[in-house]
Write a protein that holds these residues in place. Sequence first.
Motif, PDB file in Angstrom:
ATOM      1  N   GLN A   1       0.834  -1.203   0.000  1.00  0.00           N
ATOM      2  CA  GLN A   1       0.000   0.000   0.000  1.00  0.00           C
ATOM      3  C   GLN A   1       0.872   1.258   0.000  1.00  0.00           C
ATOM      4  O   GLN A   1       0.595   2.222  -0.728  1.00  0.00           O
ATOM      5  CB  GLN A   1      -0.919  -0.012   1.226  1.00  0.00           C
ATOM      6  CG  GLN A   1      -1.926   1.130   1.272  1.00  0.00           C
ATOM      7  CD  GLN A   1      -3.050   0.921   0.271  1.00  0.00           C
ATOM      8  OE1 GLN A   1      -3.173  -0.141  -0.315  1.00  0.00           O
ATOM      9  NE2 GLN A   1      -3.848   1.938   0.065  1.00  0.00           N
TER      10      GLN A   1
ATOM     11  N   ILE B   1       1.098   4.107  -2.962  1.00  0.00           N
ATOM     12  CA  ILE B   1       0.840   5.527  -2.703  1.00  0.00           C
ATOM     13  C   ILE B   1       2.008   6.385  -3.189  1.00  0.00           C
ATOM     14  O   ILE B   1       1.814   7.465  -3.767  1.00  0.00           O
ATOM     15  CB  ILE B   1       0.576   5.754  -1.200  1.00  0.00           C
ATOM     16  CG1 ILE B   1      -0.784   5.156  -0.824  1.00  0.00           C
ATOM     17  CG2 ILE B   1       0.620   7.236  -0.847  1.00  0.00           C
ATOM     18  CD1 ILE B   1      -1.087   5.207   0.648  1.00  0.00           C
TER      19      ILE B   1
ATOM     20  N   GLU C   1       1.740   6.499  -6.970  1.00  0.00           N
ATOM     21  CA  GLU C   1       0.600   7.327  -7.375  1.00  0.00           C
ATOM     22  C   GLU C   1       0.863   8.805  -7.071  1.00  0.00           C
ATOM     23  O   GLU C   1       0.459   9.691  -7.838  1.00  0.00           O
ATOM     24  CB  GLU C   1      -0.668   6.853  -6.660  1.00  0.00           C
ATOM     25  CG  GLU C   1      -1.174   5.489  -7.159  1.00  0.00           C
ATOM     26  CD  GLU C   1      -2.384   5.008  -6.391  1.00  0.00           C
ATOM     27  OE1 GLU C   1      -2.778   5.702  -5.425  1.00  0.00           O
ATOM     28  OE2 GLU C   1      -2.925   3.964  -6.751  1.00  0.00           O
ATOM     29  N   SER C   2       1.534   9.078  -5.947  1.00  0.00           N
ATOM     30  CA  SER C   2       1.818  10.465  -5.579  1.00  0.00           C
ATOM     31  C   SER C   2       2.770  11.121  -6.581  1.00  0.00           C
ATOM     32  O   SER C   2       2.564  12.277  -6.995  1.00  0.00           O
ATOM     33  CB  SER C   2       2.427  10.517  -4.175  1.00  0.00           C
ATOM     34  OG  SER C   2       1.522  10.030  -3.219  1.00  0.00           O
TER      35      SER C   2
ATOM     36  N   ASN D   1      -7.131  12.472  -6.472  1.00  0.00           N
ATOM     37  CA  ASN D   1      -6.541  11.133  -6.430  1.00  0.00           C
ATOM     38  C   ASN D   1      -5.485  11.027  -5.338  1.00  0.00           C
ATOM     39  O   ASN D   1      -5.398  10.019  -4.629  1.00  0.00           O
ATOM     40  CB  ASN D   1      -5.909  10.787  -7.785  1.00  0.00           C
ATOM     41  CG  ASN D   1      -6.953  10.509  -8.844  1.00  0.00           C
ATOM     42  OD1 ASN D   1      -8.088  10.123  -8.528  1.00  0.00           O
ATOM     43  ND2 ASN D   1      -6.590  10.710 -10.104  1.00  0.00           N
TER      44      ASN D   1
ATOM     45  N   TRP E   1      -7.273  10.895  -2.042  1.00  0.00           N
ATOM     46  CA  TRP E   1      -7.901   9.586  -1.817  1.00  0.00           C
ATOM     47  C   TRP E   1      -6.873   8.555  -1.359  1.00  0.00           C
ATOM     48  O   TRP E   1      -7.128   7.749  -0.462  1.00  0.00           O
ATOM     49  CB  TRP E   1      -8.553   9.110  -3.118  1.00  0.00           C
ATOM     50  CG  TRP E   1      -9.200   7.759  -2.970  1.00  0.00           C
ATOM     51  CD1 TRP E   1     -10.444   7.465  -2.527  1.00  0.00           C
ATOM     52  CD2 TRP E   1      -8.570   6.489  -3.234  1.00  0.00           C
ATOM     53  NE1 TRP E   1     -10.662   6.114  -2.499  1.00  0.00           N
ATOM     54  CE2 TRP E   1      -9.512   5.486  -2.920  1.00  0.00           C
ATOM     55  CE3 TRP E   1      -7.307   6.118  -3.696  1.00  0.00           C
ATOM     56  CZ2 TRP E   1      -9.247   4.131  -3.074  1.00  0.00           C
ATOM     57  CZ3 TRP E   1      -7.035   4.757  -3.836  1.00  0.00           C
ATOM     58  CH2 TRP E   1      -7.991   3.786  -3.536  1.00  0.00           C
ATOM     59  N   SER E   2      -5.702   8.592  -1.952  1.00  0.00           N
ATOM     60  CA  SER E   2      -4.652   7.639  -1.578  1.00  0.00           C
ATOM     61  C   SER E   2      -4.252   7.813  -0.122  1.00  0.00           C
ATOM     62  O   SER E   2      -4.098   6.837   0.624  1.00  0.00           O
ATOM     63  CB  SER E   2      -3.429   7.819  -2.484  1.00  0.00           C
ATOM     64  OG  SER E   2      -3.742   7.530  -3.827  1.00  0.00           O
TER      65      SER E   2
ATOM     66  N   ASN F   1      -7.122   6.669   2.091  1.00  0.00           N
ATOM     67  CA  ASN F   1      -7.260   5.217   2.070  1.00  0.00           C
ATOM     68  C   ASN F   1      -6.227   4.563   2.972  1.00  0.00           C
ATOM     69  O   ASN F   1      -6.513   3.577   3.656  1.00  0.00           O
ATOM     70  CB  ASN F   1      -7.097   4.694   0.641  1.00  0.00           C
ATOM     71  CG  ASN F   1      -7.452   3.232   0.525  1.00  0.00           C
ATOM     72  OD1 ASN F   1      -8.529   2.821   0.945  1.00  0.00           O
ATOM     73  ND2 ASN F   1      -6.558   2.442  -0.031  1.00  0.00           N
TER      74      ASN F   1
END
Length: 363
Positions: A46, A50, A53-54, A101, A104-105, A108
Motif C-alpha cells: 500500500q 501511494i 501514485e503520488s 486522487n 484519496w490515496s 485510504n
Amino acid sequence: MTEYLQNLFFDKDAAYEIKVFRARDYILDMWHEIRGKVIKRANKIQKELIQVESIADLLKIAYAAFAVAGLTAGFLAGDIGLGVLVSVLQSVERLFSAMDNVSWSVLNLGRVTYEISYLREFLGLVEEPEKKEEKVEKGGEIVFDHVSFRYPGTDREILHDVSFRIRSGEKVALVGVNGEDGVDVSRGQWQRIGKFSVIQQNFVKYQFTVRENIGISQPTQIHNDERLMKSAKAADIEKIVQRAGGLDVRLGREFDGVELSGGEWQKLAIARGLNRDAEVILLDEPTSALDPLVEYDILRKFLDMTEGKTSVIISHRIGLGRFADKIIVMKEGKVAQTGTHDELLAAGGEYSRMWHEQARWYE
C-alpha cells in the motif's frame, strides 16, 4: 492459508477434531503468524502504491500548471482564442482531479491503518475461561446405565435402554450391522473420563505438513520426531512418510503439496489419533475405506500400541473381535449380546451369524 485455517473452525468434522485434540490454540497461533505476515506485506504494498501514485499525480499537477500558465499568458496577449481558453479550463479540471486522487490515496492509507487497529484490538481481547472440567480419578471406565437417545427432530430411538460397562484398560469391540454404531460421540460428556482420543470415520485431510497432520493431536509434542514416527509406524505409514520426503513435507493439493490416496489419508488419521496421550481411545469406523486384511493388520497394531489403555473399536467388520477383551453386539439400537469371541460363537445368535458371513474376508 488464513482462509483455510479459519474455515477449519466452520467445518463440522474439523471443528470436532480440533476440540477433541485441544488443538485450537496451535491453529490460532498459526493463523496469527500468517495473518501478521499478510498485514505487513499489505502495508508495504500500500505504501509503495501511494508513493508511485503520488509521484504520478505531482507530474500531472506540474504539467497542468505549466499548461494553464502558458495558455493564460497566450490568451491575455491575444495569441489564442476562446476554444483554447476552454482547453485551459479543462486542464484546470484535470488538475483538481489529480489532487483528488492524491487525497484519496492518503485517506485510504488512514482507513486501512484504522481497520488494523480494530483487528489488533479484537485479537487482544481476553477470552472467557473455559468451564472447569469435573475432576475424576485417573482411569478410563465407561458406563452406560439404561441410556436411550434420539436425534433432535426425530422420533426414532438410535439407542434404547442400553446398559454396559467398559472397565479401565479394557479393549472392546462394539459391533453391529452397518448403521448400528450408536450415537454421535460429540454429544457425549467425554470430558468426564479424562484424556481421550477419537479416530473418526469422517477424518480431516489437513492441508498441513506430515508433522502437523500427525502432531496436531498433541501440539506440545509436535517437534518430537521419535514420537511422531512411532505413531506413523503403528498406523503402517512409516514408508509413506519417507516416500513423501519426511515429516516437514506439505500434504494436499490446495497448497501444492504431496497428494495421498484415500487409504493413505485414512492411515494418517489413525496415526494422529494414536499420537495423542490419551487414557481412552475411541475408533469410530476409522478403517472402513481399507481392505479388510489391511484393516485387520492395522487394528491389531492399534491394540498392541494401546496396551494398558481403554480402547473401543466401533465397526460393522468383526474380524478383530477375537482379540478384544469384550465384544458388545448392537442390533436395532439395543445390546443384543455381550461376551468374548469364543463365548459368542458358542452361543450362536447375531455375532455368530455375522462372523460366518465375514469369515471369507480373513481367510
